[in-house]
Scaffold this motif. Sequence first.
Motif, mmCIF file in Angstrom:
data_model
loop_
_atom_site.group_PDB
_atom_site.id
_atom_site.type_symbol
_atom_site.label_atom_id
_atom_site.label_comp_id
_atom_site.label_asym_id
_atom_site.label_seq_id
_atom_site.Cartn_x
_atom_site.Cartn_y
_atom_site.Cartn_z
ATOM 1 N N ASP A 40 92.835 -21.443 0.138
ATOM 2 C CA ASP A 40 92.174 -22.638 -0.394
ATOM 3 C C ASP A 40 91.699 -23.587 0.901
ATOM 4 O O ASP A 40 91.453 -24.811 0.851
ATOM 5 N N LEU A 41 91.681 -23.005 2.061
ATOM 6 C CA LEU A 41 91.610 -23.923 3.443
ATOM 7 C C LEU A 41 90.164 -23.701 3.687
ATOM 8 O O LEU A 41 89.357 -22.729 3.183
ATOM 9 N N MET A 42 89.740 -24.665 4.218
ATOM 10 C CA MET A 42 88.218 -24.832 4.679
ATOM 11 C C MET A 42 87.993 -23.816 5.765
ATOM 12 O O MET A 42 86.768 -23.424 5.856
ATOM 13 N N GLN A 60 89.480 -26.576 -2.197
ATOM 14 C CA GLN A 60 89.135 -27.375 -1.036
ATOM 15 C C GLN A 60 87.892 -28.219 -0.855
ATOM 16 O O GLN A 60 87.488 -28.798 0.128
#
Length: 507
Positions: A40-42, A60
């Motif tokens: 879920d990281l950008m 995110q």
Amino acid sequence: MVMTLRNLLSESSLGLRLLPGDPSTDEQLDAEISWAHSSDLMNPSPWLEPGQLLLTDGGQFPHPKDAPTTFAEDVRAYVNRLKSTGIVGLGFAVNVVHQSVPQPIVRACADAGLPLILVPSSTPFIRVIRKLADAIAEERNASMQWSIQAQRAVGRAALRPDGLSATLRELESQLGCWVALYDALGKLVPVRTKHAVPKEVREELEDAVTAQLRGGRAAATSLGGVGEREITLQTIGQSTRLRGVLAIGTRLPLDPAGSDLVESVVGIASIAIEQSRALDDTRRGLRTGIMELFLAGSTEAAMRALRDMDTWSPQGRIRVAVVRGTNDWDHILTELELMAATTDVAFAKIGEELLVLYPSNEKAPLAFVAREGLRAGVSGSVGVREMRKGRENAQHAVRRAERDGEIVDFEKLAERGMLSWLDASDGRVLAERMLGKVRARPDGDELLAALRAWYSHNCAWDPAARELGMHRHTLRSRIAMVQEITGLDLESFGARAELWLALELAD
């Protein structure tokens, strides 16, 4: 089974669905998925590898009503980063954080050509990952089983009477390919395989094989797509002594199991070729004995021995070539041994020289002489029973070649006259001995100049003296001195002729 996006979408138990996007993404549906990773990281790109499937629940991304004005640009940058990593697709879970996939993400994936997969909330990511893991394990197991069976099949083929040919045919069957074996000279070895090298790739393949051998080191090389095939070249033998090249033409690049099988076949081919070379070494000794029989006059026995070797036996008129100029004959003898399989030629190394026999009406098989910087003399046409005479003539010619740096034909040497023949017969040694005492005198150059002028005017005193700018009595005195030094009576024609020959040979 190799797992692709298309295969994954067809798994009804997962309930995955491809969202509409750029039509070009259809081609990516058949790309193999190496693994699935969730984040879920950008910016998850540092942890991604080409071929992976990225799964996300969109945590995110803000809710649409809370999205900043730059949301569309942020999403586009996110998708472009994913695309640049080489992943095969993006899986977006709905009804977890977002009720549906945000439209900016749909548009960004469509514009970037990145497949976008909708993942229902009923399908946890671990189920998708487990499905991929099972497929990968199944594929690896199938590849291992195939590899074991293929290796066994190749091993059984190697035990057949025509072991090398049978092994190459089995490799063709296992890989669905064509195979070609080239010898150390870059020539196609006539082994019986199932498929011939396609005509459209032969020239390019031969050039590549020659370059591989010229490189002089053991290596595997891929030519990439040539025609409709991927061609792999694998050298046979050690870097210091390459024995040949195995070429394999497949529809797709070799996978690890296929490469392992090829390496096994290369090992078998190497053993077979080394065994053949060991036999060649034995044949070399036998050839030397046979050539000595020819030279000793035991022609019938020598011809029977050549016939028993299943090689060309001299008949009718032949020529004898004598080659000199190296202490390392190994690769040249190997070349001649390969040549003897298809060419009318007999050869043997005797002492420090190589003897080559071939039909008198054929071109001399001596291309290696210029390439290796050697020297060769070729006899005239002689009968098989005149082998010794042919060798002597060739030796006269090769002595001239050792000075002129070329292949010298004895018949052409004879056409050059008596001087050329005497020169080739080491007449210069005797000439230097006759004139040595003259040269050693302080006035030796003047005496020899007078002698040359006298001979150039047919031993006439006045014109020779005028040329030298001296009185004829001075010239007579100098010629008398040469006569005294050499001990020759220059009043006789024979002595004059002998001294003239010595002067010409010495010059």
